[in-house]
Write an enzyme that holds these catalytic residues in place. Sequence first.
Site, short mmCIF file in Angstrom:
data_model
loop_
_atom_site.label_atom_id
_atom_site.label_comp_id
_atom_site.label_asym_id
_atom_site.label_seq_id
_atom_site.Cartn_x
_atom_site.Cartn_y
_atom_site.Cartn_z
N ASP A 43 -11.05 2.64 3.96
CA ASP A 43 -11.38 1.22 3.93
C ASP A 43 -12.90 1.03 3.94
O ASP A 43 -13.39 -0.08 3.72
CB ASP A 43 -10.76 0.52 5.16
N GLN A 99 -4.62 -1.32 9.45
CA GLN A 99 -4.52 -2.68 8.92
C GLN A 99 -5.11 -3.68 9.91
O GLN A 99 -4.73 -3.72 11.08
CB GLN A 99 -3.04 -3.01 8.62
N LYS A 127 0.84 -1.21 0.00
CA LYS A 127 0.00 0.00 0.00
C LYS A 127 0.87 1.25 0.00
O LYS A 127 0.59 2.21 -0.72
CB LYS A 127 -0.94 -0.01 1.21
#
Length: 307
Positions: A122, A99, A55
């Site tokens: 997200d 994450q 990422k």
Amino acid sequence: MSEAGIIDGKVHAQALWRRVADEVAWLKAEHGVQPGLAVVLVGDDPASQIYVRSKGEQSRAAGMYSVTHRLDAQTPQAEVVALVAALNADPAIDGILVQLPLPSAIDEQAVVEAIDPDKDVDGLSVVNAGRLATGRPGLTPCTPLGCMILLRATLGDLTGLNAVVVGRSVLVGRPMAQLLLAADCTVTIAHSRTRDLPGLCRQADILVAAVGRPAMIRGDWIKPGATVIDVGINRVPFSDPAKAAEGRTKVVGDVDFKEARRVAGWITPAPGGVGLMTVACLLANTLTAAKRSRGLVESFPGGAEGR
Ligand SMILES: NC(=O)c1ccc[n+]([C@@H]2O[C@H](COP(=O)([O-])OP(=O)(O)OC[C@H]3O[C@@H](n4cnc5c(N)ncnc54)[C@H](OP(=O)(O)O)[C@@H]3O)[C@@H](O)[C@H]2O)c1
């Protein structure tokens, strides 16, 4: 009988990444704006480390400002939430991704809910799930967003198609069903308690598998000519006994690819399909967040899924 066409995740992910990178260059040149992505990693889960590195690399390569915060596995929840609060307040940061999974001592949902919904790239907060369910502009979870981009690119207008989504997770199944509904599909969500799953799947023009069970969906579950999107990422031992004996594993999807390819019209391979779209969609969401917060016209009107 002809084999299903392959929906190549690499080609579509590269095209989306290119589009984002071009937009980032334009934003910098015209508005002096550099979209910023912050990734928070707590602990040393090996798979998470690989995802986070990718990422960071891909966002930097697209011209974004990118920062990764690596915290010790023992970090108290309050400290993670405090970092998220600081990133919420940081004008250089447009997107925040924590994450997952987090270490078991930390309440994941509490951390996700601490993220400003307009920076929640997200798309996992309750606010963004609600926006998606009520058809308002929000930030959509990256994996279902990637599936939708693949479907649009392959089939165009999805109006009236029967879609079956196998799996009802907050991360994939539910938002996937919402996106298909917003695209005017007739949507059924199946799960572990569904009766006659093969019969239900056989009614689907679009079949999305997000289960986490290797090759569960067989060729005779698929309607001839259907489009099959395989979200599953499952590690299994090699079928070659020598490799399996060495403890070597490979990735397979939730769909029996060989069988399905003989019946379906289109299919995503796994690996090489949906998985590759996820990071490109994260960057697309970060770009969307950066533009929205400055009142600029969005690059993906109606959402990156291309409505
Ligand atoms: N970037 C990517 O490509 C990406 C991202 C996320 C996930 N994935 C992969 O996608 C898969 C699903 O992930 P997830 O997070 O959605 O998993 P999850 O949270 O474990 O959800 C799995 C879903 O499948 C359903 N299910 C389990 N066994 C079933 C059965 N025998 N018949 C019908 N439904 C069944 C479950 O039903 P119940 O609700 O009834 O338990 C649940 O809704 C995994 O392989 C994961 O690795 C890939």
